[in-house]
Design an enzyme around this catalytic site. Structure first.
Site, mmCIF file in Angstrom:
data_model
loop_
_atom_site.group_PDB
_atom_site.id
_atom_site.type_symbol
_atom_site.label_atom_id
_atom_site.label_comp_id
_atom_site.label_asym_id
_atom_site.label_seq_id
_atom_site.Cartn_x
_atom_site.Cartn_y
_atom_site.Cartn_z
ATOM 1 N N GLU A 1 -76.399 -14.490 27.042
ATOM 2 C CA GLU A 1 -77.121 -15.090 26.220
ATOM 3 C C GLU A 1 -77.826 -14.503 25.082
ATOM 4 O O GLU A 1 -78.511 -13.762 25.529
ATOM 5 C CB GLU A 1 -77.769 -15.924 27.168
ATOM 6 C CG GLU A 1 -78.864 -17.074 26.518
ATOM 7 C CD GLU A 1 -79.614 -18.017 27.315
ATOM 8 O OE1 GLU A 1 -79.562 -19.303 27.195
ATOM 9 O OE2 GLU A 1 -80.134 -17.345 28.555
ATOM 10 N N GLY B 1 -95.088 -13.733 34.547
ATOM 11 C CA GLY B 1 -94.438 -14.145 35.888
ATOM 12 C C GLY B 1 -94.839 -13.358 36.914
ATOM 13 O O GLY B 1 -94.664 -13.908 38.157
ATOM 14 N N GLU C 1 -83.679 -24.595 35.791
ATOM 15 C CA GLU C 1 -82.674 -24.866 34.767
ATOM 16 C C GLU C 1 -82.930 -23.538 34.157
ATOM 17 O O GLU C 1 -83.884 -22.800 33.695
ATOM 18 C CB GLU C 1 -83.301 -25.874 33.659
ATOM 19 C CG GLU C 1 -82.498 -26.171 32.377
ATOM 20 C CD GLU C 1 -82.832 -25.375 31.250
ATOM 21 O OE1 GLU C 1 -81.922 -24.513 30.922
ATOM 22 O OE2 GLU C 1 -83.725 -25.720 30.765
ATOM 23 N N CYS D 1 -81.456 -23.012 25.130
ATOM 24 C CA CYS D 1 -80.463 -22.823 26.363
ATOM 25 C C CYS D 1 -79.317 -23.545 26.057
ATOM 26 O O CYS D 1 -78.331 -22.947 26.938
ATOM 27 C CB CYS D 1 -81.356 -22.998 27.757
ATOM 28 S SG CYS D 1 -81.991 -24.654 27.727
ATOM 29 N N GLY E 1 -100.742 -16.926 32.918
ATOM 30 C CA GLY E 1 -100.314 -15.862 33.553
ATOM 31 C C GLY E 1 -98.970 -15.127 33.112
ATOM 32 O O GLY E 1 -98.016 -16.150 32.838
ATOM 33 N N LYS F 1 -97.764 -23.314 35.335
ATOM 34 C CA LYS F 1 -97.882 -22.033 34.697
ATOM 35 C C LYS F 1 -97.092 -22.109 33.327
ATOM 36 O O LYS F 1 -95.679 -21.889 33.533
ATOM 37 C CB LYS F 1 -97.308 -20.833 35.416
ATOM 38 C CG LYS F 1 -97.811 -19.448 34.758
ATOM 39 C CD LYS F 1 -96.986 -18.272 35.386
ATOM 40 C CE LYS F 1 -95.685 -17.728 34.469
ATOM 41 N NZ LYS F 1 -95.927 -17.633 32.951
ATOM 42 N N VAL G 1 -98.515 -14.393 38.560
ATOM 43 C CA VAL G 1 -98.800 -15.503 38.547
ATOM 44 C C VAL G 1 -97.467 -16.545 39.051
ATOM 45 O O VAL G 1 -97.452 -17.261 39.836
ATOM 46 C CB VAL G 1 -99.581 -16.169 37.332
ATOM 47 C CG1 VAL G 1 -99.574 -17.711 37.181
ATOM 48 C CG2 VAL G 1 -100.757 -15.618 37.011
ATOM 49 N N GLY G 2 -96.499 -16.370 38.238
ATOM 50 C CA GLY G 2 -95.419 -17.121 38.592
ATOM 51 C C GLY G 2 -94.754 -16.768 40.166
ATOM 52 O O GLY G 2 -94.364 -17.588 40.720
#
Length: 474
Positions: free
Chosen positions: A379, A203, A245, A279, A201, A170, A206-207
């Site tokens: 972040e 999150g 990650e 990141c 899709g 995905k 689908v995730g």
């Protein structure tokens, strides 16, 4: 490209079960240029069943067969590299030179590295009274972000296929088109049906369907810490392996024995890599308190020299952020830095003066930042640098480690032994010394809330393998 509203499942481009659509926008122009279908749990299940069927035969292929497939993928990638780079520039705004030299090229590196590692990787060996066997873990769900659309896909797909796993991918729904082009390359390379599958899709659902699916054996996720926690919670129900990650807030410790102007300039440019949507960007620059005036001057000059512009212009160094939402998020952080009393050295609120559309942000530097400020702790994911003063080497290390993140660290010093000592104390999965270049063979991953898995090289292989002990078979 083929029809972007299709999914790639079981070796074919198929019509999704779902029907909801999402526009894909060029962040430099704010204009729609494509659309995708947002998939459903039913689409995920269809892809998983295809991957499960394919695993029975793909897991038994020889090293040579898998290497041949990877070589053909790499060859197809090279042929289409300019096209892939151009697509990433359109879908997420990376300047075309950066898309070509870094975004696309580094993604290709992962396939080349997988081929190299596969040649000599030891899948079975004698030990004690028996043997140790490394076997592919099974069907792998891969969930990837928008900031490095192909790099993150390739860093997962390449070792998964090399070790004999099958996958359901995905990609980010914000920047999915380059991943769909990779699916075309994989198809043209003759990878057997069901080995690689792609479902677009959001999150949810689908995730989440990937993370929770009982026939997915492992999930590799790259994204925010909050989303990573959700993936881990869903995966726990079926006790599947999860490699993550996640977020970062990397510290760049500049020691007092360097050319300060040069080190600060290098740090500013590193922070702004990929418009700060990176990141492991060194977004916290730690400098000797008694050198702050010189640091401010160097940082201001470096930020002001950054060329912000049309991402299709080869001379552009910093393009737009990926979306309106991301632009607004970064603006909120800049405002919080001002409100909390940090010294605004460069940039600030709003677009650069020459832009009246697009998600462009002014390259921003704050100095005299305190560790407890939001811009120091959270972040931001944009071109915003926080410069934090320290009084001693010990204090610098304490500040550097004083976050829940631990993805990367940076040390600049004229003394390798001193830098090594500092690096050893940094609680991070990677530490770069004096701007060391990317190395695709060395492991990438984080400590603490930056994740728990490793990618790249042989370490990436190990994430996709089970360990079996065979007793009495010496």
């Amino acid at each position: 490209m083929r029809d972007t509203t299709k999914f790639y499942i079981d070796g074919c481009w198929v019509t999704p079960a779902a029907s909801g659509r999402l526009a894909i926008e060029n962040p430099a122009t704010e204009e729609q240029f494509a659309e995708i279908v947002l998939g459903s749990a039913a689409d995920v299940d269809r892809a998983v069943q295809a991957a499960r069927r394919a695993f029975a035969s793909w897991s038994e292929t020889s090293r040579e067969e898998r290497s041949g497939c990877l070589r053909r993928i790499a060859e197809g990638f090279r042929r289409r590299l300019p096209e892939l780079a151009g697509m990433m520039t359109r879908e997420m705004g990376a300047p075309i030179t950066f898309s070509t030299q870094r975004q696309a090229t580094v993604a290709l590196f992962h396939f080349e590295e997988a081929i190299r590692v596969l040649e000599t990787f030891e899948f079975e060996w004698a030990e004690g009274v028996g043997r140790i066997r490394r076997e592919p873990i099974g069907v792998c769900g891969l969930i990837t972000p928008w900031n490095w659309p192909l790099n993150q896909v390739a860093s997962k797909v390449a070792p998964a296929l090399a070790t004999g796993c099958t996958v359901v991918l995905k990609p980010s729904e914000i920047a999915p088109l380059s991943a769909m082009m990779l699916a075309e390359i994989i198809h043209d390379a003759g990878v057997p049906a069901g080995v690689f599958n792609l479902v677009n899709g959001a999150g949810a659902p689908v995730g989440e369907a990937i993370a929770a699916h009982p026939e997915i054996d492992m999930v590799s996720f790259t994204g925010s810490t909050q989303a990573g926690i959700r993936v881990a919670q869903l995966a726990a129900e079926t006790v599947k392996r999860v490699a993550q990650e996640l977020g970062g807030k990397s510290a760049n410790i500049i020691l007092d024995d360097v050319d300060m102007a040069q080190a600060v300039t290098q740090g500013v440019h590193a922070c702004y890599t990929n418009a700060g949507q990176n990141c492991q960007s060194p977004t916290r620059m730690l400098v000797p308190a008694d050198r702050m005036d010189a640091v401010k001057a160097a940082a201001r000059a470096a930020a002001d020299a950054i060329r912000v512009g049309d991402p299709m212009d080869p001379a552009t160094e910093l393009g737009p952020l990926v979306s309106r939402r991301q632009f607004e998020r970064v603006q909120e952080y800049i405002q919080s830095g001002i409100d909390e009393g940090a010294a605004l050295v460069a940039g600030g609120l709003g677009r650069p003066a020459e832009f009246n559309r697009g998600h462009f942000v002014r390259p921003t530097v704050f100095a005299d930042v305190k560790p407890e400020m939001r811009i120091s702790k959270e972040e931001i994911f944009g071109p915003v640098l926080s410069i934090i003063p320290y009084g001693s080497e010990e204090e610098a290390i304490e500040i550097a480690n004083g976050t829940p993140f631990g993805l990367a660290g940076f040390v600049q010093s004229a003394d390798p032994a001193r830098a090594r000592r500092v690096a050893n104390w940094m609680r991070a999965g990677r530490v770069y010394y004096n701007g060391a270049p990317f190395d695709r063979a060395l492991p990438f991953g984080g400590y603490k809330q930056s994740g728990n898995g490793r990618e790249f090289g042989r370490f990436g292989f190990e994430e996709y393998l089970e360990v079996k002990a065979l007793l009495g078979f010496a």
